[in-house]
Design a protein around this motif. Structure first.
Motif, PDB file in Angstrom:
ATOM      1  N   LEU A 197       0.819  -1.218   0.000  1.00 11.63           N
ATOM      2  CA  LEU A 197       0.000   0.000   0.000  1.00 11.63           C
ATOM      3  C   LEU A 197       0.847   1.260   0.000  1.00 11.63           C
ATOM      4  O   LEU A 197       0.329   2.351   0.223  1.00 11.63           O
ATOM      5  N   LEU A 198       2.149   1.108  -0.258  1.00 10.59           N
ATOM      6  CA  LEU A 198       3.058   2.255  -0.225  1.00 10.59           C
ATOM      7  C   LEU A 198       2.722   3.279  -1.294  1.00 10.59           C
ATOM      8  O   LEU A 198       2.822   4.489  -1.065  1.00 10.59           O
ATOM      9  N   ALA A 199       2.334   2.820  -2.467  1.00 13.12           N
ATOM     10  CA  ALA A 199       2.094   3.731  -3.592  1.00 13.12           C
ATOM     11  C   ALA A 199       0.618   3.875  -3.925  1.00 13.12           C
ATOM     12  O   ALA A 199       0.275   4.334  -5.006  1.00 13.12           O
ATOM     13  N   LYS A 200      -0.265   3.483  -3.009  1.00 19.72           N
ATOM     14  CA  LYS A 200      -1.695   3.527  -3.288  1.00 19.72           C
ATOM     15  C   LYS A 200      -2.375   4.569  -2.406  1.00 19.72           C
ATOM     16  O   LYS A 200      -2.498   4.367  -1.190  1.00 19.72           O
ATOM     17  N   PRO A 201      -2.814   5.679  -2.972  1.00 18.38           N
ATOM     18  CA  PRO A 201      -3.601   6.621  -2.170  1.00 18.38           C
ATOM     19  C   PRO A 201      -4.937   5.999  -1.802  1.00 18.38           C
ATOM     20  O   PRO A 201      -5.625   5.444  -2.655  1.00 18.38           O
ATOM     21  N   VAL A 202      -5.270   6.038  -0.539  1.00 17.95           N
ATOM     22  CA  VAL A 202      -6.501   5.396  -0.074  1.00 17.95           C
ATOM     23  C   VAL A 202      -7.669   6.366  -0.215  1.00 17.95           C
ATOM     24  O   VAL A 202      -7.672   7.431   0.402  1.00 17.95           O
ATOM     25  N   PRO A 203      -8.676   6.038  -1.050  1.00 15.96           N
ATOM     26  CA  PRO A 203      -9.834   6.927  -1.194  1.00 15.96           C
ATOM     27  C   PRO A 203     -10.718   6.875   0.052  1.00 15.96           C
ATOM     28  O   PRO A 203     -10.498   6.083   0.958  1.00 15.96           O
ATOM     29  N   GLY A 204     -11.727   7.700   0.075  1.00 13.75           N
ATOM     30  CA  GLY A 204     -12.622   7.751   1.216  1.00 13.75           C
ATOM     31  C   GLY A 204     -13.411   6.456   1.388  1.00 13.75           C
ATOM     32  O   GLY A 204     -13.685   5.746   0.419  1.00 13.75           O
ATOM     33  N   ILE A 205     -13.765   6.172   2.636  1.00 11.52           N
ATOM     34  CA  ILE A 205     -14.516   4.955   2.943  1.00 11.52           C
ATOM     35  C   ILE A 205     -15.842   4.917   2.188  1.00 11.52           C
ATOM     36  O   ILE A 205     -16.250   3.863   1.683  1.00 11.52           O
ATOM     37  N   LYS A 206     -16.497   6.050   2.081  1.00 14.82           N
ATOM     38  CA  LYS A 206     -17.790   6.090   1.401  1.00 14.82           C
ATOM     39  C   LYS A 206     -17.650   5.692  -0.060  1.00 14.82           C
ATOM     40  O   LYS A 206     -18.475   4.927  -0.592  1.00 14.82           O
ATOM     41  N   LYS A 207     -16.606   6.185  -0.702  1.00 21.06           N
ATOM     42  CA  LYS A 207     -16.398   5.861  -2.109  1.00 21.06           C
ATOM     43  C   LYS A 207     -16.090   4.379  -2.291  1.00 21.06           C
ATOM     44  O   LYS A 207     -16.598   3.735  -3.220  1.00 21.06           O
ATOM     45  N   PRO A 230       4.598   4.238  -8.596  1.00 22.61           N
ATOM     46  CA  PRO A 230       3.963   2.928  -8.378  1.00 22.61           C
ATOM     47  C   PRO A 230       4.595   1.817  -9.204  1.00 22.61           C
ATOM     48  O   PRO A 230       4.638   0.667  -8.764  1.00 22.61           O
ATOM     49  N   ASN A 231       5.083   2.151 -10.402  1.00 25.28           N
ATOM     50  CA  ASN A 231       5.675   1.114 -11.244  1.00 25.28           C
ATOM     51  C   ASN A 231       6.970   0.576 -10.662  1.00 25.28           C
ATOM     52  O   ASN A 231       7.235  -0.626 -10.700  1.00 25.28           O
ATOM     53  N   ILE A 232       7.791   1.457 -10.096  1.00 27.50           N
ATOM     54  CA  ILE A 232       9.041   0.996  -9.481  1.00 27.50           C
ATOM     55  C   ILE A 232       8.742   0.193  -8.225  1.00 27.50           C
ATOM     56  O   ILE A 232       9.353  -0.850  -7.978  1.00 27.50           O
ATOM     57  N   VAL A 233       7.792   0.672  -7.422  1.00 27.65           N
ATOM     58  CA  VAL A 233       7.402  -0.067  -6.224  1.00 27.65           C
ATOM     59  C   VAL A 233       6.892  -1.450  -6.606  1.00 27.65           C
ATOM     60  O   VAL A 233       7.222  -2.456  -5.970  1.00 27.65           O
ATOM     61  N   ALA A 256      -5.349   0.983 -11.815  1.00 26.72           N
ATOM     62  CA  ALA A 256      -4.027   0.797 -12.405  1.00 26.72           C
ATOM     63  C   ALA A 256      -2.976   0.537 -11.347  1.00 26.72           C
ATOM     64  O   ALA A 256      -2.151  -0.366 -11.470  1.00 26.72           O
ATOM     65  N   GLU A 257      -2.997   1.302 -10.265  1.00 25.57           N
ATOM     66  CA  GLU A 257      -1.985   1.143  -9.217  1.00 25.57           C
ATOM     67  C   GLU A 257      -2.182  -0.153  -8.452  1.00 25.57           C
ATOM     68  O   GLU A 257      -1.230  -0.721  -7.924  1.00 25.57           O
ATOM     69  N   SER A 258      -3.420  -0.632  -8.413  1.00 23.40           N
ATOM     70  CA  SER A 258      -3.667  -1.875  -7.689  1.00 23.40           C
ATOM     71  C   SER A 258      -3.171  -3.085  -8.452  1.00 23.40           C
ATOM     72  O   SER A 258      -2.722  -4.057  -7.858  1.00 23.40           O
TER      73      SER A 258
END
Length: 474
Positions: free
Chosen positions: A96-106, A316-319, A227-229
């Motif tokens: 989860l280093l390169a994944k911005p976490v969206p809001g819980i509602k979304k 994210p690609n390098i990670v 994409a990041e996932s």
């Protein structure tokens, strides 16, 4: 063990990875099973090691020969054995280093049914495994009660989690559990792909799959999240620190994430030792591995960079490439050191656990899926079925076969679901804590806990997301 021998052992891993790639490109049925080259290379190393080829060479060579136990010298296997426990930390720190976490509602609006379904299946795997242990495996075969956690560890967690928990299995007095978990993970991949493709063919004939008339449009943020996932190429403005090479920079980020996890681990062990551990003589964090806390460390690093408005320095690609490299090394080393003797000595329990796990997953997908997922249950449920039987990549694969053009919201929901799923089960905090919990409180107590949680998700899903009618036909 000399540095030269350690370095040479890593070179041999590279050779087996390349061999696995070459075998895969020339073997059609392996391509059809979508097996990674690292798994093929790992099994090739296993075949050339002491448990297969070594049984033949030991009949003809002197014990002093370097190839007495096969074509892989013993010192190489000695280097490989602890690698899984080390490299699993890199994988989870990067998760989860390169994944911005969206809001819980979304997340909930996009993937609520899939979140509930996935948790029902994963927690239910503990229930199935523990019932099997309590009523069959332990009374009849004398199997360690820790085997009750093997289905969830191996099927949802996959090879990486199974190998990463090897030290915990050993620490708790059940070292053979690690070998059984790796074997089960292999069964899960084969079973998930083969049965999943069969289900897709049957599902299309019966009309279960109902793609939308028009392909849905995703926002840029949703495309980025997917994409990041899952590693799809994406154009983004990524900056690189000029004073340090990008690869070294991202390795440093992962190292800091692991250090954060290590600090948390030691703090929890110390807190436990001076509080409830000393009062009750019950210790959990002492047996808890580092990798789930390294995942939390990765989230903290990502949040710090976001707070400082530096998040676009994390590529994210390098990670993903670093994580993929670590996973390849882990798989080759873990499979090469797998003990076939352990599986052979426990073949009946092994088959019972495998069959029970696959049966539960099939029941959950075919019976609960239509009743807990209100729209496009077939495509959405395939992702959960694949992940719960093999790993996330298996679920992704099955969804892409059933819905190659992403005409349903299945892939989108699957990506969002992981954020509310992976930190807990499938290698997360609950998975890593399950073995210490069974060890300290017993299988009955943990069965009660997992049964309550499973029933909660099951009842909530049936009531909250129940479709107006079962989608038997389009």
């Amino acid at each position: 063990m000399t540095p030269n021998r350690i370095g040479f052992s890593f070179l041999i891993i590279g050779a087996f990875l390349l061999a696995g790639k070459l075998i895969r490109t020339r073997t059609k049925w392996l391509q059809n099973l979508f097996l990674p080259s690292s798994i093929i290379g790992g099994f090739l190393a296993l075949f050339l090691g002491p448990d297969v080829l070594g049984r033949l060479t030991s009949q003809f060579l002197n014990e002093a020969s370097i190839f007495y136990n096969g074509l892989i010298p013993g010192f190489i296997l000695d280097v490989w054995r602890p690698l899984s426990g080390l490299f699993i930390n890199i994988i989870f720190a990067a998760l989860l280093l390169a994944k911005p976490v969206p809001g819980i509602k979304k997340i909930w609006n996009n993937a609520g049914p899939q979140i509930v379904m996935a948790h029902t299946v994963a927690w239910g795997q503990y229930v199935v495994g523990l019932l099997l242990v309590l009523f069959v495996l332990t009374p009849v075969f004398g199997t360690d009660p820790l085997a009750g956690a093997l289905i969830e560890i191996a099927f949802v967690g996959g090879h990486g989690t199974a190998a990463g928990l090897s030290d915990t299995f050993t620490l708790l007095g059940y070292p053979e559990g690690a070998d059984l978990a790796l074997g089960l993970a292999t069964v899960g991949i084969f079973g998930g792909v083969v049965s999943g493709i069969a289900i897709i063919n049957i599902g299309f004939r019966k009309g279960y799959a109902k793609p939308l008339d028009e392909k849905p449009t995703f926002s840029d943020e949703e495309k980025e999240q997917i994409a990041e996932s899952y590693g799809y190429d994406i154009e983004q403005d990524v900056k690189h620190a000029k004073a340090i090479e990008p690869l070294a920079f991202h390795l440093s980020l992962i190292a800091v994430a692991i250090l954060f996890g290590y600090i948390f681990q030691q703090a929890l062990i110390l807190l436990e030792a001076y509080t409830w551990g000393a009062w009750t003589d019950v210790y959990l964090f002492t047996y808890m591995p580092l990798f789930p806390l390294a995942m939390i460390g990765g989230i903290i690093v990502q949040m710090i960079f976001a707070k400082l408005n530096l998040r676009n320095y994390i590529d994210p690609n390098i990670v993903s490439m670093i994580s993929g490299f670590a996973l390849d090394v882990l798989l080759v080393s873990a499979l090469a050191t797998l003990s076939l003797d352990v599986i052979g000595d426990n073949i009946v329990p092994f088959l019972l656990i495998s069959g029970s796990g696959i049966a539960w997953n099939l029941f959950a997908f075919l019976y609960l899926g239509p009743r807990m997922i209100p729209d496009h249950w077939f495509e959405r449920g395939l992702g959960d079925f694949g992940q719960s039987t093999g790993m996330a990549a298996t679920g992704l694969l099955l969804m892409k076969i059933a819905d190659p053009d992403n005409r349903t919201p299945a892939l989108e929901g699957f990506g969002y679901k992981q954020i509310m799923f992976e930190p807990f089960v499938g290698g997360g905090l609950v998975t890593s804590a399950s073995l210490p919990l069974i060890y300290q409180f017993g299988p009955v107590t943990f069965l009660i806990i997992t049964s309550v949680v499973t029933l909660f998700f099951l009842i909530f899903g049936l009531i909250k997301f129940k479709p107006e009618r079962l989608p038997n036909k389009p």
